[in-house]
Design an enzyme around this catalytic site. Structure first.
Site, PDB file in Angstrom:
ATOM      1  N   ARG A  54       0.867  -1.171   0.000  1.00 21.11           N
ATOM      2  CA  ARG A  54       0.000   0.000   0.000  1.00 21.11           C
ATOM      3  C   ARG A  54       0.904   1.222   0.000  1.00 21.11           C
ATOM      4  O   ARG A  54       2.104   1.139   0.117  1.00 21.11           O
ATOM      5  CB  ARG A  54      -0.977   0.012   1.179  1.00 21.11           C
ATOM      6  CG  ARG A  54      -0.541  -0.636   2.516  1.00 21.11           C
ATOM      7  CD  ARG A  54       0.628  -0.030   3.195  1.00 21.11           C
ATOM      8  NE  ARG A  54       0.458   1.404   3.363  1.00 21.11           N
ATOM      9  CZ  ARG A  54       1.476   2.240   3.570  1.00 21.11           C
ATOM     10  NH1 ARG A  54       2.698   1.794   3.617  1.00 21.11           N
ATOM     11  NH2 ARG A  54       1.270   3.526   3.714  1.00 21.11           N
ATOM     12  N   GLY A  55       0.239   2.372  -0.236  1.00 23.31           N
ATOM     13  CA  GLY A  55       1.020   3.607  -0.385  1.00 23.31           C
ATOM     14  C   GLY A  55       1.023   3.978  -1.851  1.00 23.31           C
ATOM     15  O   GLY A  55       1.347   3.133  -2.706  1.00 23.31           O
ATOM     16  N   ALA A  56       0.684   5.209  -2.175  1.00 20.91           N
ATOM     17  CA  ALA A  56       0.456   5.585  -3.574  1.00 20.91           C
ATOM     18  C   ALA A  56       1.587   5.192  -4.523  1.00 20.91           C
ATOM     19  O   ALA A  56       1.379   4.434  -5.468  1.00 20.91           O
ATOM     20  CB  ALA A  56       0.156   7.083  -3.630  1.00 20.91           C
ATOM     21  N   ARG A  97      -7.757  -0.269  -6.457  1.00 23.09           N
ATOM     22  CA  ARG A  97      -8.060   0.778  -5.454  1.00 23.09           C
ATOM     23  C   ARG A  97      -8.290   2.078  -6.222  1.00 23.09           C
ATOM     24  O   ARG A  97      -7.644   2.325  -7.248  1.00 23.09           O
ATOM     25  CB  ARG A  97      -6.930   0.944  -4.433  1.00 23.09           C
ATOM     26  CG  ARG A  97      -6.781  -0.225  -3.468  1.00 23.09           C
ATOM     27  CD  ARG A  97      -5.715   0.040  -2.392  1.00 23.09           C
ATOM     28  NE  ARG A  97      -6.220   0.942  -1.335  1.00 23.09           N
ATOM     29  CZ  ARG A  97      -5.445   1.446  -0.364  1.00 23.09           C
ATOM     30  NH1 ARG A  97      -4.144   1.197  -0.355  1.00 23.09           N
ATOM     31  NH2 ARG A  97      -5.970   2.235   0.569  1.00 23.09           N
ATOM     32  N   GLN A 201      -1.184   2.121  10.100  1.00 24.49           N
ATOM     33  CA  GLN A 201       0.053   2.263   9.312  1.00 24.49           C
ATOM     34  C   GLN A 201       1.153   2.968  10.117  1.00 24.49           C
ATOM     35  O   GLN A 201       2.330   2.711   9.936  1.00 24.49           O
ATOM     36  CB  GLN A 201      -0.201   3.079   8.021  1.00 24.49           C
ATOM     37  CG  GLN A 201      -1.036   2.401   6.953  1.00 24.49           C
ATOM     38  CD  GLN A 201      -2.516   2.708   7.056  1.00 24.49           C
ATOM     39  OE1 GLN A 201      -3.043   2.965   8.143  1.00 24.49           O
ATOM     40  NE2 GLN A 201      -3.224   2.662   5.928  1.00 24.49           N
ATOM     41  N   ASP A 242      -1.813  10.827  -1.709  1.00 25.75           N
ATOM     42  CA  ASP A 242      -2.264   9.821  -2.676  1.00 25.75           C
ATOM     43  C   ASP A 242      -2.707  10.470  -3.973  1.00 25.75           C
ATOM     44  O   ASP A 242      -2.760   9.801  -5.007  1.00 25.75           O
ATOM     45  CB  ASP A 242      -3.409   8.999  -2.075  1.00 25.75           C
ATOM     46  CG  ASP A 242      -2.912   8.194  -0.899  1.00 25.75           C
ATOM     47  OD1 ASP A 242      -2.826   8.762   0.206  1.00 25.75           O
ATOM     48  OD2 ASP A 242      -2.551   7.015  -1.096  1.00 25.75           O
ATOM     49  N   ASN A 252      -5.081  12.587   1.155  1.00 35.94           N
ATOM     50  CA  ASN A 252      -4.164  11.727   1.909  1.00 35.94           C
ATOM     51  C   ASN A 252      -4.962  10.937   2.929  1.00 35.94           C
ATOM     52  O   ASN A 252      -6.177  11.051   3.037  1.00 35.94           O
ATOM     53  CB  ASN A 252      -3.073  12.580   2.587  1.00 35.94           C
ATOM     54  CG  ASN A 252      -1.900  11.731   3.060  1.00 35.94           C
ATOM     55  OD1 ASN A 252      -1.358  10.916   2.313  1.00 35.94           O
ATOM     56  ND2 ASN A 252      -1.537  11.897   4.315  1.00 35.94           N
ATOM     57  N   LYS A 253      -4.251  10.129   3.715  1.00 33.85           N
ATOM     58  CA  LYS A 253      -4.897   9.271   4.704  1.00 33.85           C
ATOM     59  C   LYS A 253      -5.881  10.033   5.590  1.00 33.85           C
ATOM     60  O   LYS A 253      -5.580  11.162   6.026  1.00 33.85           O
ATOM     61  CB  LYS A 253      -3.815   8.613   5.576  1.00 33.85           C
ATOM     62  CG  LYS A 253      -4.320   7.651   6.610  1.00 33.85           C
ATOM     63  CD  LYS A 253      -5.200   6.547   6.067  1.00 33.85           C
ATOM     64  CE  LYS A 253      -4.588   5.849   4.899  1.00 33.85           C
ATOM     65  NZ  LYS A 253      -5.544   5.040   4.109  1.00 33.85           N
TER      66      LYS A 253
HETATM   67  C1  LIG Z   1       3.769   7.893  -0.045  1.00 35.16           C
HETATM   68  S1  LIG Z   1       2.083   7.920  -0.270  1.00 35.16           S
HETATM   69  C2  LIG Z   1       1.549   7.047   1.128  1.00 35.16           C
HETATM   70  C3  LIG Z   1       0.106   7.306   1.397  1.00 35.16           C
HETATM   71  O1  LIG Z   1      -0.676   6.123   1.159  1.00 35.16           O
HETATM   72  C4  LIG Z   1      -1.327   5.790   2.359  1.00 35.16           C
HETATM   73  O2  LIG Z   1      -2.588   5.213   2.169  1.00 35.16           O
HETATM   74  P1  LIG Z   1      -2.734   3.613   2.219  1.00 35.16           P
HETATM   75  O3  LIG Z   1      -1.878   3.128   3.352  1.00 35.16           O
HETATM   76  O4  LIG Z   1      -4.220   3.409   2.450  1.00 35.16           O
HETATM   77  O5  LIG Z   1      -2.292   3.117   0.868  1.00 35.16           O
HETATM   78  C5  LIG Z   1      -1.455   7.121   3.076  1.00 35.16           C
HETATM   79  O6  LIG Z   1      -2.445   7.931   2.520  1.00 35.16           O
HETATM   80  C6  LIG Z   1      -0.077   7.674   2.832  1.00 35.16           C
HETATM   81  O7  LIG Z   1       0.083   9.029   3.073  1.00 35.16           O
END
Ligand SMILES: CSC[C@H]1O[C@H](OP(=O)(O)O)[C@H](O)[C@@H]1O
EC number: 5.3.1.23
Length: 352
Positions: A54-56, A97, A201, A242, A252-253
């Site tokens: 996960r993570g953009a 996603r 996270q 994101d 973002n989150k």
């Molecule tokens: C470097 S972008 C990481 C970004 O992605 C995370 O979301 P997720 O864990 O649901 O994929 C979160 O928004 C982070 O800031």
């Protein structure tokens, strides 16, 4: 003896090894370090949807390797007519996603190459492109890290939210890339990591990453930030993104928006670190960004134990939008934008 490439390390979250895609299973960290192997595009899409990775930027890099797996499968099955099956796999990967624009950015870049290919065996060229996307992301994060660190006078403590580290990218990290570079420059005291309910996270991934890097990190519940800022000593809130809309609104989150309001109220500067692959000029403003809603059980359970009543539902949007006017600076690999506006973003994206 595990091959070096498959040693569980934050910078080894996405590994192409012996023609297979290995993903460090982020659902299990930090309690367990295990890799999930993706053999095809469908398994890759499932790994993204289930947040194995996960993570953009990490989602984009992973999807690029998923396209390589798809082309290899379909070319082996039907060397003369492999494209239709790959196009179907591109749709499956794109549906994994909805919010992180990097997924669609990476798929579009791979599609553009597919459209140009006329050689007999397309796999080598596509693998080279996926590896290039991966390598470029790491280089972008290292550049952002230094640009962001240069803005920090220090020494100061910072708050971060969710995980925007090596695990969320091709390596090094965006927000945590700035943290790494600032710490190396002696500008950072301690990182306060929001646990980031419901998926944790922060307490699971950011804490693990920074602990592995020897950077002082303290985990805090998501509702501690206000009083911590009121106490003083916090110079910056540093987060990833994101998707950034054309007007500078930052998706973002969930919880990032609240942090930005608190930061502005307390005179704490708010930094967003994101590669230009996260900027989506096709979306005018943050309200137009699709916000992923995940299962209610993610909120109503914790550590695999149900904590809410069986009869009760939950609202689980996993991203929110911070208006551009609450963002002090956006750091990209191409440069820094203070007080982001549509004009400033357009000028940055026009640079080559
Ligand atoms: C470097 S972008 C990481 C970004 O992605 C995370 O979301 P997720 O864990 O649901 O994929 C979160 O928004 C982070 O800031």
């Amino acid at each position: 003896m595990k091959p070096h490439a498959l040693v569980a390390h934050p910078d080894n979250a996405i590994v192409w090894h012996e023609d297979q895609l290995f993903l460090l299973d982020q659902r299990a960290l930090p309690a367990e370090t295990r890799f999930v192997v993706c053999e095809n595009a469908a398994e890759t899409a499932r790994a993204i949807k289930d947040m194995v990775v996960r993570g953009a930027p990490a989602i984009g890099v992973t999807a690029a390797y998923g396209v390589v797996l798809s082309v290899r499968d379909h070319f082996q099955r039907s060397p003369a007519d492999w494209r239709p099956g790959v196009d179907q796999d591109l749709k499956v990967l794109a549906a994994a996603r909805p919010t992180a624009i990097n997924l669609f950015w990476a798929l579009e870049r791979m599609r553009e190459l597919l459209d140009q290919l006329d050689q007999l065996d397309p796999v080598p060229a596509l693998l080279i492109e996926a590896l290039r996307i991966h390598r470029e992301d790491v280089a972008a994060n290292q550049a952002m890290g230094d640009l962001g660190a240069a803005l920090i006078e220090g020494p100061t403590d910072v708050i971060t939210h969710c995980n925007a580290g090596a695990l969320a990218t091709g390596g090094y990290g965006t927000a945590l890339g700035v943290v790494r570079s600032a710490y190396a420059a002696g500008k950072l005291g301690r990182v306060y990591a929001d646990e980031t309910r419901p998926w944790l996270q922060g307490s699971r991934l950011t804490a693990w990453e920074l602990d592995q890097s020897g950077i002082p990190v303290t985990v805090q519940a998501d509702n501690v930030a206000a009083s911590l800022m009121a106490r003083g000593g916090i110079g910056w809130v540093i987060v990833g993104s994101d998707r950034i809309a054309a007007n500078g609104d930052v998706c973002n989150k969930i919880g990032t928006y609240g942090l930005a309001v608190l930061a502005r109220y307390h005179g704490v500067r708010f930094m967003v670190a994101a590669p230009t692959s996260t900027i989506d000029l096709s979306v005018a403003r943050g309200a137009d960004i699709p916000i992923e809603e995940r299962a209610a059980d993610e909120v109503l359970s914790c550590g695999g134990t149900r904590v809410g009543p069986e009869a009760v539902g939950a609202h689980n949007p996993v991203f929110d939008v911070t208006p551009a006017e609450l963002v002090d600076v956006i750091v990209t690999e191409r440069g820094v934008i203070e007080q982001p506006t549509a004009e400033k973003l357009a000028a940055l994206m026009a640079q080559r």
